[in-house]
Design a protein around this motif. Structure first.
Motif, PDB file in Angstrom:
ATOM      1  N   LEU A   4       0.860  -1.181   0.000  1.00 28.53           N
ATOM      2  CA  LEU A   4       0.000   0.000   0.000  1.00 28.53           C
ATOM      3  C   LEU A   4       0.894   1.228   0.000  1.00 28.53           C
ATOM      4  CD1 LEU A   4      -2.477  -1.165   2.813  1.00 28.53           C
ATOM      5  CD2 LEU A   4      -2.815  -1.345   0.341  1.00 28.53           C
ATOM      6  N   VAL A   5       0.668   2.134  -0.945  1.00 23.57           N
ATOM      7  CA  VAL A   5       1.510   3.319  -1.067  1.00 23.57           C
ATOM      8  C   VAL A   5       0.630   4.553  -1.093  1.00 23.57           C
ATOM      9  CG1 VAL A   5       3.248   4.513  -2.433  1.00 23.57           C
ATOM     10  CG2 VAL A   5       3.252   2.000  -2.335  1.00 23.57           C
ATOM     11  N   GLU A   6       0.729   5.357  -0.031  1.00 20.98           N
ATOM     12  CA  GLU A   6      -0.061   6.576   0.060  1.00 20.98           C
ATOM     13  C   GLU A   6       0.659   7.739  -0.615  1.00 20.98           C
ATOM     14  OE1 GLU A   6      -0.492   4.444   4.137  1.00 20.98           O
ATOM     15  OE2 GLU A   6       1.110   4.930   2.711  1.00 20.98           O
ATOM     16  N   SER A   7      -0.150   8.699  -1.057  1.00 22.87           N
ATOM     17  CA  SER A   7       0.402   9.930  -1.627  1.00 22.87           C
ATOM     18  C   SER A   7      -0.600  11.050  -1.427  1.00 22.87           C
ATOM     19  CB  SER A   7       0.707   9.740  -3.114  1.00 22.87           C
ATOM     20  OG  SER A   7      -0.472   9.423  -3.827  1.00 22.87           O
ATOM     21  N   GLY A   8      -0.114  12.275  -1.572  1.00 26.27           N
ATOM     22  CA  GLY A   8      -1.010  13.419  -1.578  1.00 26.27           C
ATOM     23  C   GLY A   8      -0.999  14.274  -0.340  1.00 26.27           C
ATOM     24  N   GLY A   9      -0.237  13.911   0.676  1.00 28.16           N
ATOM     25  CA  GLY A   9      -0.200  14.740   1.873  1.00 28.16           C
ATOM     26  C   GLY A   9       0.574  16.018   1.644  1.00 28.16           C
ATOM     27  N   GLY A  10       0.616  16.844   2.677  1.00 27.00           N
ATOM     28  CA  GLY A  10       1.369  18.089   2.571  1.00 27.00           C
ATOM     29  C   GLY A  10       0.861  19.108   3.561  1.00 27.00           C
ATOM     30  N   LEU A  11       1.220  20.344   3.287  1.00 24.64           N
ATOM     31  CA  LEU A  11       0.845  21.465   4.151  1.00 24.64           C
ATOM     32  C   LEU A  11      -0.439  22.089   3.613  1.00 24.64           C
ATOM     33  CD1 LEU A  11       2.447  22.584   6.569  1.00 24.64           C
ATOM     34  CD2 LEU A  11       3.383  24.308   5.032  1.00 24.64           C
ATOM     35  N   VAL A  12      -1.400  22.266   4.510  1.00 22.85           N
ATOM     36  CA  VAL A  12      -2.699  22.802   4.099  1.00 22.85           C
ATOM     37  C   VAL A  12      -3.089  23.913   5.073  1.00 22.85           C
ATOM     38  CG1 VAL A  12      -5.120  22.270   3.671  1.00 22.85           C
ATOM     39  CG2 VAL A  12      -3.377  20.529   3.249  1.00 22.85           C
ATOM     40  N   GLN A  13      -3.644  24.976   4.570  1.00 27.25           N
ATOM     41  CA  GLN A  13      -4.140  26.037   5.455  1.00 27.25           C
ATOM     42  C   GLN A  13      -5.486  25.620   6.032  1.00 27.25           C
ATOM     43  OE1 GLN A  13      -4.188  29.832   3.441  1.00 27.25           O
ATOM     44  NE2 GLN A  13      -2.200  30.330   4.350  1.00 27.25           N
ATOM     45  N   ALA A  14      -5.766  26.074   7.233  1.00 25.28           N
ATOM     46  CA  ALA A  14      -7.054  25.800   7.852  1.00 25.28           C
ATOM     47  C   ALA A  14      -8.178  26.252   6.925  1.00 25.28           C
ATOM     48  CB  ALA A  14      -7.152  26.508   9.188  1.00 25.28           C
ATOM     49  N   ASP A 103      -3.381  -7.393   9.245  1.00 28.16           N
ATOM     50  CA  ASP A 103      -3.475  -6.012   8.795  1.00 28.16           C
ATOM     51  C   ASP A 103      -2.236  -5.630   8.000  1.00 28.16           C
ATOM     52  OD1 ASP A 103      -5.211  -5.285  11.742  1.00 28.16           O
ATOM     53  OD2 ASP A 103      -5.948  -4.767   9.751  1.00 28.16           O
ATOM     54  N   TRP A 104      -2.490  -4.850   6.959  1.00 29.45           N
ATOM     55  CA  TRP A 104      -1.416  -4.316   6.130  1.00 29.45           C
ATOM     56  C   TRP A 104      -1.513  -2.802   6.159  1.00 29.45           C
ATOM     57  CZ3 TRP A 104       1.982  -7.779   3.875  1.00 29.45           C
ATOM     58  CH2 TRP A 104       1.580  -9.120   3.874  1.00 29.45           C
ATOM     59  N   TRP A 105      -0.349  -2.145   6.189  1.00 28.12           N
ATOM     60  CA  TRP A 105      -0.302  -0.694   6.291  1.00 28.12           C
ATOM     61  C   TRP A 105       0.645  -0.122   5.254  1.00 28.12           C
ATOM     62  CZ3 TRP A 105      -3.546   1.367   9.904  1.00 28.12           C
ATOM     63  CH2 TRP A 105      -4.010   0.502  10.900  1.00 28.12           C
ATOM     64  N   GLY A 106       0.316   1.070   4.791  1.00 25.54           N
ATOM     65  CA  GLY A 106       1.267   1.811   3.991  1.00 25.54           C
ATOM     66  C   GLY A 106       2.249   2.523   4.905  1.00 25.54           C
ATOM     67  N   GLN A 107       3.131   3.305   4.295  1.00 28.11           N
ATOM     68  CA  GLN A 107       4.145   4.019   5.072  1.00 28.11           C
ATOM     69  C   GLN A 107       3.575   5.306   5.671  1.00 28.11           C
ATOM     70  OE1 GLN A 107       3.812   4.251   1.845  1.00 28.11           O
ATOM     71  NE2 GLN A 107       3.999   6.440   1.393  1.00 28.11           N
ATOM     72  N   GLY A 108       2.426   5.722   5.195  1.00 29.91           N
ATOM     73  CA  GLY A 108       1.782   6.926   5.710  1.00 29.91           C
ATOM     74  C   GLY A 108       2.150   8.159   4.904  1.00 29.91           C
ATOM     75  N   THR A 109       1.255   9.124   4.929  1.00 32.77           N
ATOM     76  CA  THR A 109       1.511  10.416   4.300  1.00 32.77           C
ATOM     77  C   THR A 109       1.090  11.506   5.286  1.00 32.77           C
ATOM     78  OG1 THR A 109       1.181  11.764   2.310  1.00 32.77           O
ATOM     79  CG2 THR A 109      -0.721  10.517   3.078  1.00 32.77           C
ATOM     80  N   GLN A 110       1.978  12.466   5.496  1.00 35.13           N
ATOM     81  CA  GLN A 110       1.749  13.491   6.514  1.00 35.13           C
ATOM     82  C   GLN A 110       0.851  14.596   5.973  1.00 35.13           C
ATOM     83  OE1 GLN A 110       2.805  13.630   9.786  1.00 35.13           O
ATOM     84  NE2 GLN A 110       1.651  15.552  10.005  1.00 35.13           N
ATOM     85  N   VAL A 111      -0.141  14.948   6.769  1.00 35.08           N
ATOM     86  CA  VAL A 111      -0.984  16.109   6.485  1.00 35.08           C
ATOM     87  C   VAL A 111      -0.830  17.068   7.658  1.00 35.08           C
ATOM     88  CG1 VAL A 111      -3.332  16.960   6.177  1.00 35.08           C
ATOM     89  CG2 VAL A 111      -2.636  14.802   5.104  1.00 35.08           C
ATOM     90  N   THR A 112      -0.422  18.282   7.360  1.00 29.39           N
ATOM     91  CA  THR A 112      -0.245  19.306   8.397  1.00 29.39           C
ATOM     92  C   THR A 112      -1.132  20.491   8.052  1.00 29.39           C
ATOM     93  OG1 THR A 112       2.043  18.608   8.781  1.00 29.39           O
ATOM     94  CG2 THR A 112       1.393  20.785   9.593  1.00 29.39           C
ATOM     95  N   VAL A 113      -2.023  20.825   8.967  1.00 28.23           N
ATOM     96  CA  VAL A 113      -2.956  21.930   8.759  1.00 28.23           C
ATOM     97  C   VAL A 113      -2.505  23.101   9.613  1.00 28.23           C
ATOM     98  CG1 VAL A 113      -5.346  22.677   8.815  1.00 28.23           C
ATOM     99  CG2 VAL A 113      -4.802  20.273   8.355  1.00 28.23           C
ATOM    100  N   THR A 114      -2.247  24.229   8.967  1.00 28.20           N
ATOM    101  CA  THR A 114      -1.779  25.410   9.671  1.00 28.20           C
ATOM    102  C   THR A 114      -2.922  26.388   9.868  1.00 28.20           C
ATOM    103  OG1 THR A 114      -1.148  26.467   7.604  1.00 28.20           O
ATOM    104  CG2 THR A 114       0.522  25.152   8.708  1.00 28.20           C
TER     105      THR A 114
END
Length: 115
Positions: A4-14, A103-114
């Motif tokens: 499982l490979v996640e993508s699309g995270g990042g920095l997001v404004q509130a 259970d199988w997991w991806g490596q995760g993708t970070q989402v940070t909301v500022t």
């Protein structure tokens, strides 16, 4: 072997939105229940949303009405869309499925909301 490979995270404004994807392989995707979890350091991993093989969805109360989980069986890809993000949505987001009895997991993708 399930991958499982996640993508699309990042920095997001509130108030902004998120679009996450999870590419799955090694699994009969169309029959697998797929989930999105998230985790903040020091806290337990939280189930955010799930989707069954027939497309039935479920959501944590904290994201209900703001997040949408969907699946593309042809592309064996899981999606998570969200809007109205708040700093409380900041987390490492994981794709998950239970297959071959574990259970199988991806490596995760970070989402940070500022704010």
């Amino acid at each position: 072997q399930v991958r499982l490979v996640e993508s699309g995270g990042g920095l997001v404004q509130a108030g902004g939105s998120l679009r996450l994807s999870c590419a799955a392989s090694g699994v009969n995707f169309k029959i697998a229940r797929m989930n999105w979890y998230r985790q903040v350091p020091g806290k337990e991993r939280e189930l955010v949303a799930g989707i069954s093989s027939d497309g039935t969805t479920s959501y944590a109360d904290s994201v209900k009405g703001r997040f949408t989980i969907s699946r593309d069986n042809a592309r064996t890809t899981l999606h998570l869309r969200g809007n109205g993000l708040t700093p409380e949505d900041t987390a490492l987001y994981y794709c998950n499925t239970r297959y071959y009895g574990r259970d199988w997991w991806g490596q995760g993708t970070q989402v940070t909301v500022t704010s």
